[in-house]
Design a protein around this motif. Structure first.
Motif, PDB file in Angstrom:
ATOM      1  N   ALA A 448       3.234 -19.578 -20.804  1.00  0.00           N
ATOM      2  CA  ALA A 448       3.126 -21.013 -21.066  1.00  0.00           C
ATOM      3  C   ALA A 448       1.931 -21.563 -20.301  1.00  0.00           C
ATOM      4  O   ALA A 448       1.563 -21.057 -19.244  1.00  0.00           O
ATOM      5  CB  ALA A 448       4.401 -21.732 -20.654  1.00  0.00           C
ATOM      6  N   CYS A 449       1.340 -22.608 -20.855  1.00  0.00           N
ATOM      7  CA  CYS A 449       0.224 -23.276 -20.191  1.00  0.00           C
ATOM      8  C   CYS A 449       0.788 -24.333 -19.259  1.00  0.00           C
ATOM      9  O   CYS A 449       1.539 -25.207 -19.678  1.00  0.00           O
ATOM     10  CB  CYS A 449      -0.704 -23.921 -21.217  1.00  0.00           C
ATOM     11  SG  CYS A 449      -1.950 -24.963 -20.445  1.00  0.00           S
ATOM     12  N   ARG A 450       0.435 -24.254 -18.005  1.00  0.00           N
ATOM     13  CA  ARG A 450       0.983 -25.194 -17.030  1.00  0.00           C
ATOM     14  C   ARG A 450       0.291 -26.547 -17.097  1.00  0.00           C
ATOM     15  O   ARG A 450       0.767 -27.496 -16.482  1.00  0.00           O
ATOM     16  CB  ARG A 450       0.844 -24.623 -15.625  1.00  0.00           C
ATOM     17  CG  ARG A 450       1.531 -23.286 -15.532  1.00  0.00           C
ATOM     18  CD  ARG A 450       2.281 -23.137 -14.260  1.00  0.00           C
ATOM     19  NE  ARG A 450       3.179 -22.011 -14.410  1.00  0.00           N
ATOM     20  CZ  ARG A 450       3.960 -21.584 -13.452  1.00  0.00           C
ATOM     21  NH1 ARG A 450       3.954 -22.188 -12.290  1.00  0.00           N
ATOM     22  NH2 ARG A 450       4.754 -20.570 -13.659  1.00  0.00           N
ATOM     23  N   SER A 451      -0.821 -26.612 -17.806  1.00  0.00           N
ATOM     24  CA  SER A 451      -1.504 -27.904 -17.915  1.00  0.00           C
ATOM     25  C   SER A 451      -0.994 -28.710 -19.090  1.00  0.00           C
ATOM     26  O   SER A 451      -0.811 -29.909 -18.987  1.00  0.00           O
ATOM     27  CB  SER A 451      -3.015 -27.694 -18.064  1.00  0.00           C
ATOM     28  OG  SER A 451      -3.510 -27.010 -16.939  1.00  0.00           O
ATOM     29  N   CYS A 452      -0.764 -28.034 -20.235  1.00  0.00           N
ATOM     30  CA  CYS A 452      -0.353 -28.814 -21.405  1.00  0.00           C
ATOM     31  C   CYS A 452       0.994 -28.385 -21.968  1.00  0.00           C
ATOM     32  O   CYS A 452       1.536 -29.026 -22.868  1.00  0.00           O
ATOM     33  CB  CYS A 452      -1.411 -28.741 -22.506  1.00  0.00           C
ATOM     34  SG  CYS A 452      -1.409 -27.193 -23.428  1.00  0.00           S
ATOM     35  N   GLY A 453       1.586 -27.308 -21.474  1.00  0.00           N
ATOM     36  CA  GLY A 453       2.909 -26.894 -21.927  1.00  0.00           C
ATOM     37  C   GLY A 453       2.899 -25.998 -23.154  1.00  0.00           C
ATOM     38  O   GLY A 453       3.951 -25.591 -23.641  1.00  0.00           O
ATOM     39  N   TYR A 454       1.707 -25.644 -23.640  1.00  0.00           N
ATOM     40  CA  TYR A 454       1.623 -24.789 -24.818  1.00  0.00           C
ATOM     41  C   TYR A 454       2.317 -23.444 -24.568  1.00  0.00           C
ATOM     42  O   TYR A 454       2.157 -22.834 -23.512  1.00  0.00           O
ATOM     43  CB  TYR A 454       0.145 -24.571 -25.174  1.00  0.00           C
ATOM     44  CG  TYR A 454      -0.092 -23.544 -26.245  1.00  0.00           C
ATOM     45  CD1 TYR A 454       0.011 -23.882 -27.588  1.00  0.00           C
ATOM     46  CD2 TYR A 454      -0.416 -22.230 -25.906  1.00  0.00           C
ATOM     47  CE1 TYR A 454      -0.193 -22.932 -28.579  1.00  0.00           C
ATOM     48  CE2 TYR A 454      -0.620 -21.266 -26.885  1.00  0.00           C
ATOM     49  CZ  TYR A 454      -0.509 -21.625 -28.220  1.00  0.00           C
ATOM     50  OH  TYR A 454      -0.707 -20.690 -29.189  1.00  0.00           O
ATOM     51  N   VAL A 455       3.098 -22.982 -25.555  1.00  0.00           N
ATOM     52  CA  VAL A 455       3.777 -21.694 -25.450  1.00  0.00           C
ATOM     53  C   VAL A 455       3.336 -20.803 -26.597  1.00  0.00           C
ATOM     54  O   VAL A 455       3.233 -21.263 -27.738  1.00  0.00           O
ATOM     55  CB  VAL A 455       5.315 -21.882 -25.505  1.00  0.00           C
ATOM     56  CG1 VAL A 455       6.020 -20.540 -25.561  1.00  0.00           C
ATOM     57  CG2 VAL A 455       5.790 -22.669 -24.287  1.00  0.00           C
ATOM     58  N   VAL A 487      -6.818 -17.958 -21.626  1.00  0.00           N
ATOM     59  CA  VAL A 487      -7.211 -19.367 -21.689  1.00  0.00           C
ATOM     60  C   VAL A 487      -6.349 -20.052 -22.738  1.00  0.00           C
ATOM     61  O   VAL A 487      -6.097 -19.493 -23.803  1.00  0.00           O
ATOM     62  CB  VAL A 487      -8.707 -19.484 -22.076  1.00  0.00           C
ATOM     63  CG1 VAL A 487      -9.084 -20.954 -22.290  1.00  0.00           C
ATOM     64  CG2 VAL A 487      -9.589 -18.860 -20.998  1.00  0.00           C
ATOM     65  N   CYS A 488      -5.875 -21.241 -22.431  1.00  0.00           N
ATOM     66  CA  CYS A 488      -4.993 -21.945 -23.366  1.00  0.00           C
ATOM     67  C   CYS A 488      -5.757 -22.383 -24.611  1.00  0.00           C
ATOM     68  O   CYS A 488      -6.774 -23.069 -24.496  1.00  0.00           O
ATOM     69  CB  CYS A 488      -4.387 -23.164 -22.674  1.00  0.00           C
ATOM     70  SG  CYS A 488      -3.465 -24.202 -23.813  1.00  0.00           S
ATOM     71  N   PRO A 489      -5.295 -21.971 -25.808  1.00  0.00           N
ATOM     72  CA  PRO A 489      -6.005 -22.357 -27.030  1.00  0.00           C
ATOM     73  C   PRO A 489      -5.900 -23.859 -27.331  1.00  0.00           C
ATOM     74  O   PRO A 489      -6.689 -24.390 -28.102  1.00  0.00           O
ATOM     75  CB  PRO A 489      -5.322 -21.541 -28.126  1.00  0.00           C
ATOM     76  CG  PRO A 489      -4.014 -21.120 -27.578  1.00  0.00           C
ATOM     77  CD  PRO A 489      -4.132 -21.120 -26.086  1.00  0.00           C
ATOM     78  N   GLU A 490      -4.961 -24.542 -26.713  1.00  0.00           N
ATOM     79  CA  GLU A 490      -4.788 -25.976 -26.959  1.00  0.00           C
ATOM     80  C   GLU A 490      -5.715 -26.816 -26.098  1.00  0.00           C
ATOM     81  O   GLU A 490      -6.371 -27.723 -26.586  1.00  0.00           O
ATOM     82  CB  GLU A 490      -3.333 -26.396 -26.656  1.00  0.00           C
ATOM     83  CG  GLU A 490      -2.327 -25.928 -27.669  1.00  0.00           C
ATOM     84  CD  GLU A 490      -2.375 -26.750 -28.956  1.00  0.00           C
ATOM     85  OE1 GLU A 490      -2.271 -27.991 -28.871  1.00  0.00           O
ATOM     86  OE2 GLU A 490      -2.514 -26.134 -30.032  1.00  0.00           O
ATOM     87  N   CYS A 491      -5.741 -26.500 -24.782  1.00  0.00           N
ATOM     88  CA  CYS A 491      -6.462 -27.398 -23.879  1.00  0.00           C
ATOM     89  C   CYS A 491      -7.543 -26.695 -23.061  1.00  0.00           C
ATOM     90  O   CYS A 491      -8.259 -27.343 -22.305  1.00  0.00           O
ATOM     91  CB  CYS A 491      -5.477 -28.103 -22.936  1.00  0.00           C
ATOM     92  SG  CYS A 491      -4.811 -27.018 -21.660  1.00  0.00           S
ATOM     93  N   GLY A 492      -7.645 -25.390 -23.228  1.00  0.00           N
ATOM     94  CA  GLY A 492      -8.699 -24.674 -22.529  1.00  0.00           C
ATOM     95  C   GLY A 492      -8.419 -24.390 -21.064  1.00  0.00           C
ATOM     96  O   GLY A 492      -9.247 -23.815 -20.363  1.00  0.00           O
TER      97      GLY A 492
HETATM   98 ZN    ZN Z   1      -2.886 -25.876 -22.355  1.00  0.00          ZN
END
Ligand code: ZN
Ligand code: ADP
Ligand code: ZN
Length: 755
Positions: A448-455, A487-492
């Motif tokens: 999970a992305c800790r910045s935006c929550g993307y899973v 790297v998070c595909p949603e927020c980088g």
């Molecule tokens: Zn993210």
């Protein structure tokens, strides 16, 4: 046509079946479970037997096979009904008839039969007085003590005499020889509740209008001979248990018996005592702490009519009551109601079948009903009662959601959000108690992305992918895989990781931040010793600690009136567990955890920490809004074709040879696809035929346990009957193909925990 028949329904002999010919005139009256008379042994003595299967050929010399004589007149006896139940379980859950019978019929243990000895006075009271004089005169003190006791009570317990009155066996025997008294013995069944003291007077409750309504409708229908399944959807503390007890009382009054299923972990002293107060010695319990002998004794007491109510976990469903009237399943959503052994039956469904065979009703209860039960209620198959208000003390707690992404943005990298930390401080000051809860259940190591929550999820199955050691992310259902991403595909953001915190680390952190707090930890490590569980809970109940940290085992069934704060440390752990029930399980856990706060007079507060505050499971749990949760979740299940919208069959293959298991699962999937194609062709344009989707084989999350390799194939269909049909074909295929001798194949309908 031949039938396989078991003659002796004792546990050790279940494997022994005998072949008999089915006479033509009986052919269409016989089914599995039918009780029949057969000629047995060389003398052809008539005996009763139960049909456990049929076949077109026989292994025994056909010239010597005897005919079934006739159907037993009282063919609806308890045994016949249990055999029929086993047959249904074999059909619906796979496995052999023997495995099903062993699940349903109680284990017979000859060992450890206990006898009770009594002494009975044979002489009249006046003769006794004379004898007493005689013994006193001769200074035979022990005899005099015995005689005096027998003058007070004509019958006395042996134990009492020998232990308390200090009279030896030889003294008793001497008087027996003179025919002054008689020694009697009687077999006794152990009673696990024996000697338990009932401490308070039974509370006289006047039912709330909601309770009243449920009780009234149940009573009316029961008295009119209507038998069905009821679902009591009632918040914690709404008085469900009171309602069960009243319903049971009515059933018992009409001369029938009741089974109450409770998850083992909630089978607490408190709960049992409530039943004991109401039903006294006519109630007994079953749990894993009883010895085999004790369990068998409880079954015998039930069979003999000594009991009206049996309380226990899943296995108590098979209590051999002669005249069963009601089965109650408390906390019906619990996954422990699904057996992990073959046959992998679900107690809810099996209770429905048993009730149908016995003419009983079923009552399900939960604060967070399973999607299955709620769906059946919606379809009109179950009658639902709703209890929206608390019956006793306490109000629902106030719930805060702490957004961990915001915490990170504000520079807080700790496991405790600001809100939770402040509230902990506040409670420590007020000397109120705190529970911190880490729901690791089913945790699969998702990213999970800790910045935006993307899973990271599977594009086909809409469940989260699990991280495997070699840097690969995998779907447990279809086997889809992709590389781990950095790297998070949603927020980088590069803060894309798994969760690693365990209860031990949380304890360390809490100890560092609140050095003055007294902390208890409850998880698999700290509860390993005998009664470890109870000890920790008792210490916390006695307020020997301020904070209790634990896994899901702390959220069930216990009332701590001084707990006014509950913190859920990372709700996402169970939310992205990688199987289709993750959302449901998370909602249930959050609602239950929240229910722990504010059980006493003081109001409670709850903090749910999460990276996905907008996820419907979190939003609805925070509002304790089951109906909205149900609608959203049902939409997801329908869209993806998961139960209860459709039926799902998991086929698990395990073995020591990875290549063999791989091949075996591949061929089995191919065969299933072939069979399915034929089935659809045969059905042609028939409207009734719905297709079966076959997915996999894939490696389950734990691809290898010990030295055992695993594969799983999933099959989905709107039609349960189609899946059962395909299961039968696969069982035959496995039986005739030698390649499967070293592979174990298990079938699991509508699995609870994934594999
Ligand atoms: Zn993210
Ligand atoms: P549930 O099983 O729904 O959690 P319980 O039956 O355990 O609820 O009830 C919660 C508490 O409220 C218990 O202490 C119970 O004795 C009490 N209670 C239940 N019904 C009533 C009532 N009608 N009046 C007063 N107290 C009640
Ligand atoms: Zn998938």
């Amino acid at each position: 046509m031949y039938a396989r028949i078991i003659v002796d329904i004792t546990h050790e002999k279940l494997d022994r079946t005998f072949e008999y010919r089915v006479p033509e005139e009986l052919a269409d009256q016989l089914s599995v479970g039918t009780e029949v008379w057969i000629p047995f042994g060389s003398a052809n003595k008539e005996r009763k037997g139960y049909i456990v299967g049929f076949s077109g050929s026989c292994e025994y010399d056909p010239g010597k096979v005897k005919d079934i004589l006739r159907i037993s007149e009282e063919g609806t006896g308890l045994e016949a009904r249990l055999v029929a139940l086993a047959a249904w379980m074999k059909e619906h859950y796979g496995g052999t008839m023997i495995q099903a019978l062993k699940t349903v019929l109680p284990v017979k243990k000859r060992t450890g039969i206990r006898r009770k000895r009594y002494i009975r006075r044979l002489v009249s009271a006046s003769e006794g007085e004379q004898l007493l004089e005689e013994f006193l005169h001769k200074n035979q003190k022990a005899r005099a003590r015995l005689m005096a006791a027998l003058l007070d009570d004509e019958v006395i317990d042996w134990e009492l005499l020998t232990r308390k009155l200090n009279i030896t066996a030889s003294v008793i025997q001497a008087l027996e020889k003179r025919e002054i008294l008689k020694i009697q013995t009687e077999q006794v069944y152990r009673n696990p509740l024996e000697g338990k003291k009932v401490c308070q007077e039974e509370k006289q409750v006047s039912y709330t209008p909601e309770q009243e309504e449920a009780i009234r409708i149940f009573r009316q229908e029961y008295e009119h001979g209507i038998r069905k399944t009821y679902l009591i959807y009632g918040i914690t503390g709404s008085g469900k248990t009171e309602v069960y007890m009243e319903m049971i009382r009515q059933v018992v009054r009409s001369g029938r018996q009741a089974i109450v299923l409770i998850p083992e972990i909630a089978l607490t002293y408190q709960t049992v005592m409530r039943f004991y107060q109401k039903f006294g010695d006519r109630v007994s319990i079953m749990n894993s702490r009883l010895s085999d002998g004790e369990r068998y004794d409880q079954m015998e007491r039930a069979r003999k009519g000594e009991l009206d109510v049996m309380i226990g976990p899943r296995s108590a469903l098979f209590t051999p009551f002669p005249n069963l009237g009601l089965i109650v399943i408390d906390e019906e959503h619990e996954s422990s109601y699904k057996s992990e052994q073959i046959p992998r039956f679900h107690a809810r469904e099996t209770a429905g079948k048993r009730a149908e065979l016995e003419g009983a009703s079923v009552v399900l209860g939960s604060a967070t009903p399973s999607l299955e039960a709620r769906y059946r209620a919606e379809l009109g198959e179950y009658t639902m009662f709703t209890l929206k208000n608390r019956a006793g003390a306490g109000n629902l707690p106030r719930v805060y959601v702490a957004d961990l992404r915001e915490e990170l943005k504000n520079g807080n990298r700790s496991i405790l959000s600001d809100r939770l930390r402040q509230l902990i401080e506040d409670r420590l000051k007020k000397h109120e108690q705190i529970m911190l809860f880490l729901n690791r259940r089913g945790y699969s190591g998702f990213l999970a992305c800790r910045s935006c929550g993307y899973v990271v999820k599977c594009p086909h199955c809409d469940v989260s992918l699990a991280a495997h050691r070699n840097g690969i992310l995998k779907c447990h259902y279809c086997g889809y895989e992709q590389r781990e991403i950095k790297v998070c595909p949603e927020c980088g953001s590069s803060h894309i990781t798994g969760f690693r915190a365990g209860t031990q680390q949380i304890e360390d952190i809490v100890a560092k931040e609140f050095p003055e707090a007294r902390v208890l930890r409850m998880d698999l490590d700290t509860t390993r010793e005998k009664d470890g569980h109870e000890k920790i809970l008792a210490a916390f109940a006695n307020e020997e600690a301020d904070i209790l940290i634990g896994t899901q085992m702390i959220v069930k069934g216990h009332d701590f009136p001084n707990v006014t704060l509950v913190g859920v440390l990372a709700a996402d752990l169970s939310l992205y567990a990688g199987d289709f029930r993750s959302g449901e399980r998370t909602f249930q856990l959050l609602v239950q955890a929240a229910g722990r706060a504010g059980r006493g007079q003081k109001p409670g507060e709850v903090v749910i920490q999460t990276y996905s505050p907008e996820h419907y499971c979190i939003v609805t749990a925070a509002k304790q809004d089951y109906d909205s949760f149900y609608e959203e979740e049902m939409r997801y299940r329908s869209l993806m074709g998961y139960p209860p919208a459709e039926h799902l069959l998991a086929v698990l293959l395990t073995g020591e040879d990875d290549e063999l298991v791989g091949k075996g699962s591949h061929y089995l999937a191919e065969y299933a696809i072939l069979m399915e194609r034929r089935r659809e062709e045969a059905a042609g344009e028939e409207q009734e035929c719905r297709s079966i989707e076959i997915i996999g084989p894939a490696s389950p999350y734990v691809g290898k346990v010990g030295d055992i390799y695993r594969r799983v194939i999933y099959m989905k269909s709107e039609q349960e009957a189609a899946l059962i049909w395909l299961k039968d074909r696969m069982e035959q295929y496995i039986e005739i193909n030698s390649g499967y001798q070293k592979i174990r194949v298990q079938f699991d309908f509508n699995p609870m925990n994934g594999f």
